[in-house]
Write a protein that holds these residues in place. Structure first.
Motif, PDB file in Angstrom:
ATOM      1  N   CYS A  14       0.854  -1.183   0.000  1.00  0.00           N
ATOM      2  CA  CYS A  14       0.000   0.000   0.000  1.00  0.00           C
ATOM      3  C   CYS A  14       0.897   1.244   0.000  1.00  0.00           C
ATOM      4  CB  CYS A  14      -0.841  -0.040   1.271  1.00  0.00           C
ATOM      5  SG  CYS A  14      -2.074   1.213   1.329  1.00  0.00           S
ATOM      6  N   PRO A  15       0.678   2.279  -0.780  1.00  0.00           N
ATOM      7  CA  PRO A  15      -0.512   2.554  -1.598  1.00  0.00           C
ATOM      8  C   PRO A  15      -0.412   2.093  -3.057  1.00  0.00           C
ATOM      9  CG  PRO A  15       0.890   4.490  -1.595  1.00  0.00           C
ATOM     10  CD  PRO A  15       1.611   3.429  -0.791  1.00  0.00           C
ATOM     11  N   ILE A  18      -3.363   0.587  -5.372  1.00  0.00           N
ATOM     12  CA  ILE A  18      -4.424   1.512  -5.808  1.00  0.00           C
ATOM     13  C   ILE A  18      -3.882   2.584  -6.752  1.00  0.00           C
ATOM     14  CG2 ILE A  18      -5.997   3.336  -5.001  1.00  0.00           C
ATOM     15  CD1 ILE A  18      -7.136   1.529  -3.066  1.00  0.00           C
ATOM     16  N   VAL A  19      -2.650   3.029  -6.521  1.00  0.00           N
ATOM     17  CA  VAL A  19      -2.043   4.009  -7.444  1.00  0.00           C
ATOM     18  C   VAL A  19      -2.014   3.421  -8.851  1.00  0.00           C
ATOM     19  CG1 VAL A  19       0.097   5.218  -8.024  1.00  0.00           C
ATOM     20  CG2 VAL A  19      -0.680   5.157  -5.648  1.00  0.00           C
ATOM     21  N   LYS A  22      -5.581   2.944 -10.380  1.00  0.00           N
ATOM     22  CA  LYS A  22      -6.111   4.225 -10.877  1.00  0.00           C
ATOM     23  C   LYS A  22      -5.554   4.523 -12.272  1.00  0.00           C
ATOM     24  CE  LYS A  22      -6.410   9.088  -9.335  1.00  0.00           C
ATOM     25  NZ  LYS A  22      -6.323   9.763 -10.579  1.00  0.00           N
ATOM     26  N   ASP A  40      -1.622  -7.619  -1.319  1.00  0.00           N
ATOM     27  CA  ASP A  40      -1.779  -6.715  -0.177  1.00  0.00           C
ATOM     28  C   ASP A  40      -3.193  -6.865   0.391  1.00  0.00           C
ATOM     29  OD1 ASP A  40      -1.510  -4.668   1.649  1.00  0.00           O
ATOM     30  OD2 ASP A  40      -2.069  -3.126   0.199  1.00  0.00           O
ATOM     31  N   LYS A  41      -3.271  -7.411   1.600  1.00  0.00           N
ATOM     32  CA  LYS A  41      -4.594  -7.727   2.169  1.00  0.00           C
ATOM     33  C   LYS A  41      -5.433  -6.482   2.436  1.00  0.00           C
ATOM     34  CE  LYS A  41      -3.356 -12.146   4.120  1.00  0.00           C
ATOM     35  NZ  LYS A  41      -2.209 -12.501   4.951  1.00  0.00           N
ATOM     36  N   LYS A  45     -10.573  -3.955   1.545  1.00  0.00           N
ATOM     37  CA  LYS A  45     -11.441  -2.853   1.973  1.00  0.00           C
ATOM     38  C   LYS A  45     -11.177  -1.596   1.149  1.00  0.00           C
ATOM     39  CE  LYS A  45     -12.087  -3.914   6.852  1.00  0.00           C
ATOM     40  NZ  LYS A  45     -11.517  -3.590   8.152  1.00  0.00           N
ATOM     41  N   ASP A  46      -9.883  -1.331   0.871  1.00  0.00           N
ATOM     42  CA  ASP A  46      -9.528  -0.081   0.210  1.00  0.00           C
ATOM     43  C   ASP A  46     -10.053  -0.018  -1.219  1.00  0.00           C
ATOM     44  OD1 ASP A  46      -8.331   0.549   2.549  1.00  0.00           O
ATOM     45  OD2 ASP A  46      -6.274   0.552   1.810  1.00  0.00           O
ATOM     46  N   ALA A  49     -13.789   0.598  -1.156  1.00  0.00           N
ATOM     47  CA  ALA A  49     -14.123   1.988  -0.826  1.00  0.00           C
ATOM     48  C   ALA A  49     -13.735   2.927  -1.968  1.00  0.00           C
ATOM     49  CB  ALA A  49     -13.414   2.401   0.460  1.00  0.00           C
ATOM     50  N   TRP A  50     -12.602   2.632  -2.600  1.00  0.00           N
ATOM     51  CA  TRP A  50     -12.137   3.503  -3.696  1.00  0.00           C
ATOM     52  C   TRP A  50     -13.087   3.423  -4.892  1.00  0.00           C
ATOM     53  CZ3 TRP A  50     -10.284   2.059  -8.657  1.00  0.00           C
ATOM     54  CH2 TRP A  50      -9.769   3.117  -9.409  1.00  0.00           C
ATOM     55  N   SER A  53     -16.155   5.440  -4.171  1.00  0.00           N
ATOM     56  CA  SER A  53     -16.016   6.905  -4.158  1.00  0.00           C
ATOM     57  C   SER A  53     -15.681   7.460  -5.538  1.00  0.00           C
ATOM     58  CB  SER A  53     -14.985   7.341  -3.126  1.00  0.00           C
ATOM     59  OG  SER A  53     -13.677   7.149  -3.609  1.00  0.00           O
TER      60      SER A  53
ATOM     61  N   ASN B  26      -9.059   3.775   5.347  1.00  0.00           N
ATOM     62  CA  ASN B  26     -10.459   3.871   4.951  1.00  0.00           C
ATOM     63  C   ASN B  26     -11.325   4.166   6.175  1.00  0.00           C
ATOM     64  OD1 ASN B  26     -11.576   1.304   6.082  1.00  0.00           O
ATOM     65  ND2 ASN B  26     -10.018   0.420   4.737  1.00  0.00           N
ATOM     66  N   TYR B  47      -6.344   7.702   1.779  1.00  0.00           N
ATOM     67  CA  TYR B  47      -5.262   8.063   0.846  1.00  0.00           C
ATOM     68  C   TYR B  47      -5.705   7.966  -0.602  1.00  0.00           C
ATOM     69  CZ  TYR B  47      -4.691   3.056   0.001  1.00  0.00           C
ATOM     70  OH  TYR B  47      -4.919   1.758  -0.364  1.00  0.00           O
ATOM     71  N   PHE B  48      -6.642   7.029  -0.874  1.00  0.00           N
ATOM     72  CA  PHE B  48      -7.030   6.845  -2.283  1.00  0.00           C
ATOM     73  C   PHE B  48      -7.930   7.959  -2.795  1.00  0.00           C
ATOM     74  CE2 PHE B  48      -9.209   3.703   0.461  1.00  0.00           C
ATOM     75  CZ  PHE B  48     -10.501   4.178   0.412  1.00  0.00           C
ATOM     76  N   LEU B  51      -5.147  10.891  -4.291  1.00  0.00           N
ATOM     77  CA  LEU B  51      -4.150  10.562  -5.316  1.00  0.00           C
ATOM     78  C   LEU B  51      -3.936  11.719  -6.287  1.00  0.00           C
ATOM     79  CD1 LEU B  51      -5.097   6.834  -6.060  1.00  0.00           C
ATOM     80  CD2 LEU B  51      -3.295   7.705  -4.577  1.00  0.00           C
ATOM     81  N   SER B  76       1.280   4.556   2.716  1.00  0.00           N
ATOM     82  CA  SER B  76       0.379   5.613   2.257  1.00  0.00           C
ATOM     83  C   SER B  76       0.595   6.912   3.026  1.00  0.00           C
ATOM     84  CB  SER B  76      -1.077   5.179   2.416  1.00  0.00           C
ATOM     85  OG  SER B  76      -1.276   3.974   1.739  1.00  0.00           O
TER      86      SER B  76
END
Lengths: 75, 373
Positions: A14-15, A18-19, A22, A40-41, A45-46, A49-50, A53, B26, B47-48, B51, B76
């Protein structure tokens, strides 16, 4: 499931998953599916949520022997 | 950009300093568990969502306060702290993230023993677990050790004390005990209440009511009192006729919950008997030292957690419920959520499963949740 693109983010902490997700989703068309592989566990959740959003849709995710796989439909 | 360690943040908690925490985990994880401080302020933005830059949140971060960015493991928070620095803000990140916050132990000396010995409390500030070390004349005993066993063995070595006895007041459900590992490493005796240990897969010494153990040649006595309620085997200790190590039976501002081994109804009566009869018969001058705290308000000025038994009988709501039915209701209905992975944690403490370190960390994430208020 037919993915337009597969992102290998295994071994990244992380991060970065997700980077990279995206960035990869920026390279496909709306309605197409991105398949993401990560170890990455925290991503479970991330990513959920991402996607919520950002208006994308997390179609499903599964744990394949420690590799977490996600299918995200671009919104 | 600076790194701030869990130890440095702990100092700020104890000294009631101000700190602005930007928590970039989160929302669910933040709401479940965060760094608590009396004068800490918080902003939670994952953090997401940052970005594309931190500009949208800059006006929500006061420029005149020290700023700490926090995430689960560190990565992060480093990214976001860098972005904040580029935007002209001073920002630190928490070394090792909430993972290291969960594992940090602050040793606090809580008192002297009659014959020159010392009593230490190890405050696991992030998770609210409390462990104890009694040191006297080159010997040490440990009660309710956490799995960060090096902290205890290093501390004893620094004090030139040999660890002779390791106790668990009960089979823990919220954290993984380091007791057995310390005993294996040092050759110390490992004690567990047999009623909690029916399913364990290893050898142990039977900790029973009336057991007495001496530490050092100065005869510091550690006296076991059978005190069921949180679990059927729960045992308390009176150390040096001064301190009551109450395990998960009695806390400063709350009492133990009887349901984590699955029997709230059956054990509510035991819990009441222990608190309202057995403890009532003890001297009110004993200083209660529990195995947990739940809220930061339970910390004393020096960061320790303790209070006289007499004061708790006057002020702790859980000790002042006259009606037995009402008491039973409090401890068996509307209980808070159970600790994360508590069944797996119990099985680990019984020796039935042996998860790797990474898995153990993950199992212990979150607050301890062993009390009812």
């Amino acid at each position: 499931m037919n993915a337009a693109k597969v992102l290998d983010a295994k071994g990244l902490a992380c991060p970065m998953p997700i980077v990279k997700t995206k960035k990869a989703i920026g390279e496909i068309e709306s309605g197409q599916v991105l398949e993401v592989h990560t170890t990455d566990k925290g991503a479970v959740k991330d990513l959920a949520a991402w996607t919520e959003s950002t208006g994308h849709e997390l179609l499903k995710h599964e744990d394949d022997n420690g590799v977490l796989k996600f299918w995200i439909k671009k919104g | 950009m600076k790194a701030m360690t869990a130890k440095e943040v702990t100092k700020k908690v104890i000294n009631n300093e101000e700190l602005f925490i930007l928590d970039v985990r989160n929302e669910t994880d933040f709401n479940d568990w965060k760094i608590e401080g009396r004068n800490f302020e918080y902003l939670n933005v994952p953090y997401f969502d940052l970005l594309d830059g931190v500009e949208p949140i800059l006006d929500k971060i006061p420029a005149d306060k020290e700023l700490l960015v926090v995430c689960a493991k560190e990565g992060s928070s480093v990214m976001v702290a860098e972005m904040l620095e580029e935007a002209g803000r001073d920002a630190s990140y928490l070394t090792g993230g909430m993972k290291s916050w969960s594992e940090y132990l602050e040793p606090v000396k809580v008192g002297d023993l009659k014959d020159g010995g010392e009593m230490y409390q190890f405050v696991r500030i992030g998770k609210g677990c409390l462990s104890y070390m009694v040191i006297s004349n080159g010997e040490a005993a440990i009660v309710d050790a956490t799995r960060m066993t090096d902290v205890f063995t290093d501390f004893a070595a620094e004090k030139n004390a040999e660890i002779k006895h390791v106790f668990d007041t009960h089979l823990h459900a919220d954290h993984i005990s380091g007791g057995r590992k310390i005993a294996e490493k040092t050759g110390a005796s490992y004690w567990l209440p047999p009623k909690d240990a029916e399913e364990v897969t290893f050898e142990y010494n039977r900790l029973e009511d009336g057991n007495e153990v001496m530490i050092g040649s100065t005869k510091i006595s550690i006296q076991a009192i059978y005190s069921p309620g949180h679990t059927i085997g729960s045992t308390s200790f009176v150390v040096d006729d001064q301190y009551l190590l109450s395990g998960d039976i009695l806390f400063i501002d709350s009492i133990g919950r009887p349901d984590l081994a699955g029997k709230a109804g059956d054990w509510a009566g035991d819990l009441r008997e222990t608190l309202y009869k057995r403890y009532k018969d003890l001297s009110g001058e004993l200083v209660v030292m529990p195995a947990h705290f739940m809220i930061i308000e339970e910390l004393n000025e020096d960061g320790s957690v303790s209070e006289k038994l007499g004061t708790l009988f006057a002020n702790n709501h859980g000790l002042n419920i006259e009606d037995e039915g009402e008491f039973r209701k409090l401890v068996s209905e509307n209980l808070p959520p159970q600790p994360n992975a508590y069944q797996e944690i119990r099985e680990t403490n019984m020796g039935k499963i042996s998860p790797d370190e990474e898995k153990q960390r993950e199992m212990e994430i979150g607050p301890n949740r062993c009390a009812v208020r």
